[in-house]
Each structure stands twice: as structure tokens, then as C-alpha cells.
Design an enzyme around this catalytic site. Structure first.
Site, PDB file in Angstrom:
ATOM      1  N   ASP A  24     -34.488   2.479   2.712  1.00  8.28           N
ATOM      2  CA  ASP A  24     -34.872   3.635   1.909  1.00  8.28           C
ATOM      3  C   ASP A  24     -34.211   3.605   0.536  1.00  8.28           C
ATOM      4  O   ASP A  24     -34.322   4.565  -0.224  1.00  8.28           O
ATOM      5  CB  ASP A  24     -34.476   4.925   2.625  1.00  8.28           C
ATOM      6  N   TYR A 143     -21.413  10.872   7.110  1.00  2.00           N
ATOM      7  CA  TYR A 143     -20.318  10.162   6.459  1.00  2.00           C
ATOM      8  C   TYR A 143     -19.168  11.116   6.146  1.00  2.00           C
ATOM      9  O   TYR A 143     -19.395  12.288   5.841  1.00  2.00           O
ATOM     10  CB  TYR A 143     -20.791   9.520   5.154  1.00  2.00           C
ATOM     11  N   ALA A 144     -17.967  10.595   6.200  1.00  4.35           N
ATOM     12  CA  ALA A 144     -16.808  11.328   5.695  1.00  4.35           C
ATOM     13  C   ALA A 144     -16.712  11.009   4.203  1.00  4.35           C
ATOM     14  O   ALA A 144     -16.292   9.924   3.815  1.00  4.35           O
ATOM     15  CB  ALA A 144     -15.545  10.884   6.423  1.00  4.35           C
ATOM     16  N   ARG A 145     -17.122  11.943   3.371  1.00  7.33           N
ATOM     17  CA  ARG A 145     -17.279  11.616   1.956  1.00  7.33           C
ATOM     18  C   ARG A 145     -17.170  12.873   1.114  1.00  7.33           C
ATOM     19  O   ARG A 145     -17.931  13.828   1.288  1.00  7.33           O
ATOM     20  CB  ARG A 145     -18.647  10.943   1.741  1.00  7.33           C
ATOM     21  N   LYS A 173     -24.838   7.849  12.792  1.00  5.60           N
ATOM     22  CA  LYS A 173     -24.370   6.720  11.991  1.00  5.60           C
ATOM     23  C   LYS A 173     -23.203   7.188  11.141  1.00  5.60           C
ATOM     24  O   LYS A 173     -23.222   8.295  10.602  1.00  5.60           O
ATOM     25  CB  LYS A 173     -25.502   6.226  11.088  1.00  5.60           C
ATOM     26  N   GLY A 225     -28.090  -1.814   6.014  1.00  5.42           N
ATOM     27  CA  GLY A 225     -29.110  -2.008   5.004  1.00  5.42           C
ATOM     28  C   GLY A 225     -28.902  -3.210   4.122  1.00  5.42           C
ATOM     29  O   GLY A 225     -29.391  -4.306   4.399  1.00  5.42           O
ATOM     30  N   ARG A 226     -28.158  -3.028   3.029  1.00  2.00           N
ATOM     31  CA  ARG A 226     -28.072  -4.070   2.009  1.00  2.00           C
ATOM     32  C   ARG A 226     -27.498  -5.388   2.521  1.00  2.00           C
ATOM     33  O   ARG A 226     -27.896  -6.454   2.056  1.00  2.00           O
ATOM     34  CB  ARG A 226     -27.240  -3.565   0.823  1.00  2.00           C
TER      35      ARG A 226
END
Length: 264
Positions: A24, A143-145, A173, A225-226
Site C-alpha cells: 500500500d 505501532y508504538a510511535r 502487526k 513490505g519494502r
């Protein structure tokens, strides 16, 4: 349990293990390497062992003819790298949009600890309610962000995955804590299957070692992904990661299955 959710989870996994390749990133970063000819990339990674691919809803017509029978996840929020704040993920679709696009599951990103956490919590809670009504699984990318948050801290990651379970997600995730021992705290913080993000692209060996460590720490797989779709040979690195996730291979064996002589 919801039989529709259970049935569709089997379409994006193999025996409870997950190798999902999110693509995405076109909405976030533009048509970067691996996404211009997304059809070829989808074909390569699914032939290489990916259980499912993930895109925004508008890419669905390019996905279905090329996914080799793999599952399909539609992502329903986004931001861009050129916008005012990449952490400010806004909704881009609904569960019904995803169903119309032929999805087996939906996913949503939230940044636990960010300024936008309150709205993203509301969005995920709404999404899981709507998805349960239609028997669609939800993958929460939790995410922890945020300001002052250590993105690899197992306590913070454990909080993020537990939040996803509390809000009704079916799979979660999150980031990787850096080693299997510390990641055990993350996987023990929830009863949901936990899959790790790929993070920044490393060497083939670093990628496989990360996956092996996460699996040793109780992960149910990866959503990567990447590190896969931008690889020079996406099918090969998918085979290597699949060997760890699905066959419990060690690092050297997985690198060999991917065809990486010397295991760089």
C-alpha cells in the site's frame, strides 16, 4: 467465534502462520521500486510463498489476476510522506469497500502514543464492529510511535498489541523489539496472532535473522513490505522468509532456499 472470520483467516495464512506482503506504499511514498509494475511483484511474491498481499482498494483490479490464489487484504487508512504529518492516518475506505474489492480481510494502521492515537482508537473500534457484522477479519497495524516513545521497547510494543486485542482486532502487526527474548513479552501480552513489520530494508541475512528471532519469540509470522517488494528478486526473498515462517527453517537453510549463495 465468528465462522466467517475464521474461514477468511485461513485465506490469508497457512496453518495459523502468516506471510503477508503489504504494498500500500504507493499512497504513502508514490510509485517506488517494486510498485510501478505491481502486477509482476504480486506474481513473484505469491509464487514465492506469500499467503496474502495487501493494498489500498483502488489497486484491487491489479491484484486479483496476479496473486496465484493467495489471500487479499485491503488497507483502509493512509497518509503521505509529503503531507504535514505522516503519523496522521486518515480513513480511506470502509469494510464494505473492501468486500466490494474482493478482500478476505481489512487492515488499519494506528500509532499508539502519537498525537493522533485517540482518533485512531475510535476508528479501529468502529472498524472492528463493522467487520464483525460482515464476518471480515481485521489486521490492526499497531505501532508504538509518538513523541518520546521508543519504537522497539517491548513494554510499549506489548501495550500496542494488547490495545489491538482490546478493540476487537483478529491479528496484530507491530514493530520488532530486536531479539527473540524481549519479543516474548510482546507476544505474551495478547492472545492474538502477532506478526512483525519488516522495518528498513537490510541485507538478506539481516532480514532472515530478524524473522527467525521473531518466530523464536512467539510471533505468528510477518507482514513485510519494502524488504520484500523492493528486493532485486522479490520471489527469492519471499521464499527465504516463507521457509522460516512456514517450515521453521533456520537462517542458513532459509537463505539457501531463497537461493542466496553465501547468505549475504
Amino acid at each position: 467465534m465468528n465462522p466467517g472470520i475464521d474461514a477468511r483467516l485461513t485465506r490469508i495464512s497457512t496453518d495459523g502462520r502468516y506471510l503477508i506482503v503489504p504494498m500500500d506504499h504507493g499512497i504513502t511514498m508514490g510509485a517506488v521500486k517494486g510498485l510501478k509494475d505491481i502486477e509482476s511483484t504480486i506474481d513473484a511474491v505469491t509464487a514465492g510463498g506469500a499467503d496474502a498481499v495487501l493494498t489500498q482498494k483502488g489497486i484491487a483490479p491489479r491484484v486479483h489476476p496476479n496473486k496465484n490464489g493467495a489471500g487479499y487484504v485491503v488497507h483502509v487508512n493512509a497518509s503521505t510522506t509529503i503531507g504535514p504529518d505522516e503519523n496522521d492516518k486518515r480513513m480511506t475506505g470502509t469494510v464494505r469497500d473492501a468486500v466490494r474489492a474482493g478482500a478476505d480481510a481489512v487492515s488499519m494502521h494506528l500509532n499508539v502514543g502519537s498525537t493522533y492515537e485517540p482518533k485512531q482508537i475510535e476508528d479501529l473500534a468502529t472498524l472492528t464492529t463493522e467487520a464483525a457484522d460482515l464476518g471480515i477479519p481485521v489486521l490492526a497495524m499497531a505501532y508504538a510511535r509518538g513523541p518520546g516513545v521508543d519504537e522497539s521497547d517491548p513494554e510499549a510494543l506489548g501495550h500496542a498489541v494488547r490495545l489491538a486485542e482490546e478493540l476487537g482486532a483478529d491479528v496484530v502487526k507491530t514493530g520488532y523489539s530486536g531479539d527473540g527474548d524481549s519479543f516474548t513479552h510482546v507476544t505474551e501480552s495478547t492472545r492474538l496472532p502477532v506478526v512483525i513489520a519488516g522495518g528498513s530494508k537490510g541485507t538478506d541475512r539481516e532480514t532472515v535473522e530478524m524473522v527467525r528471532g521473531a518466530m523464536d519469540g512467539g510471533a505468528a509470522g510477518v507482514s513485510m513490505g519494502r524488504s520484500i517488494f523492493q528486493h532485486d528478486d522479490p520471489g527469492a526473498i519471499a521464499r527465504a522468509v516463507s521457509a522460516v515462517v512456514h517450515d521453521d527453517a533456520g537462517v542458513e537453510e532459509a537463505l539457501q532456499q531463497g537461493g542466496f549463495a553465501g547468505g549475504e
